[in-house]
Enzyme design. Sequence first.
Site, mmCIF file in Angstrom:
data_model
loop_
_atom_site.group_PDB
_atom_site.id
_atom_site.type_symbol
_atom_site.label_atom_id
_atom_site.label_comp_id
_atom_site.label_asym_id
_atom_site.label_seq_id
_atom_site.Cartn_x
_atom_site.Cartn_y
_atom_site.Cartn_z
ATOM 1 N N TYR A 100 1.043 -1.136 0.169
ATOM 2 C CA TYR A 100 -0.277 0.126 0.239
ATOM 3 C C TYR A 100 0.783 1.055 -0.094
ATOM 4 C CZ TYR A 100 -3.673 3.177 1.514
ATOM 5 O OH TYR A 100 -4.830 4.211 1.844
ATOM 6 N N ALA A 118 3.822 2.060 -1.033
ATOM 7 C CA ALA A 118 4.227 2.090 -2.356
ATOM 8 C C ALA A 118 4.183 2.087 -3.522
ATOM 9 C CB ALA A 118 5.860 0.340 -2.513
#
Length: 266
Positions: free
Chosen positions: A161, A163
């Site tokens: 999430y 990234a």
Amino acid sequence: MLRLDGRVALVTGCGSSGPGWGNGKAIAALLARQGAAVYGVDIDLGAAAATREVIEQEGNSIHISVCDVTDAAQVEALLTDCEDRFGRLDILVNNVGRSEPGTPATMDETVWREQLDLNLTSAFSTTRRALPIMVRQGGGAIVNISSVAGMRWVGKDQVGYAAAKAGLVQFTKATAVAYARYNIRLNCVVPGLMLTPLVQRLADRYAGGDYEGMVARRHAQVPMGQMGDAWDVAHATLFLASDEARYITGTELVVDGGLTASTGQP
Ligand code: NAD
């Protein structure tokens, strides 16, 4: 100020993962209040229908349909239908997103790829198809809903999430520069810790179902002493979508009660 009369707005994830106001639901309702013709899509027809019900109770209207925005073919059909139905697209809000826990060592590669698909590639797919429409029209506004998790570690391991949401910010900036000459503006709203129905799901996924404990911890993390809510996200989205933000592109509006400005020390 902030009127959207005559504008067509497409909102992804217009439902809510539980009763009350999720970000997408509040965004759809607010854009409708401001005069936009709203096309709301969700993977869950019941969730989208609940949004339609509240919008109609307010005396406004929304067209809803089912679309899994991680499926490029469904996104293609969606944008074609939007053009056929409304003849234009002025505002695109990429709101769909959800986190799964894990570090690189504990997260399956499948989950990692799903997180990128849901939180990042979905916005690529809708934007890819929306840009030519907006170029033909002579302009448009795209607002992508990121997260402070894309800027900081915010208390839980969620590397996919984090990234993807960081990627969404840079995807937005790079595309904004490429399309600035076409009068198409792209910006992000970056919500902090918000009290939405999603928090129940987060408590189940990250805190063994301890909803009260999770809510208390999230309130305590924020310098302003409490989480924001879906309307804080919706108001920021409305501003960036409106003509009042006509000279704003390639940036992000952080809506976090001071969370990311703080070191976390009392
Ligand atoms: P929500 O889960 O309440 O609503 C999201 C909606 O998206 C749901 O109705 C769900 O059915 C739909 N959806 C899920 N997968 C989909 C798919 N593949 N295709 C189409 N629809 C799909 O969440 P929300 O409160 O509206 O939050 C939305 C956005 O805000 C997300 O991008 C989230 O990452 C971001 N955000 C939320 C918070 C928070 O604290 N609530 C904080 C930061 C960022």
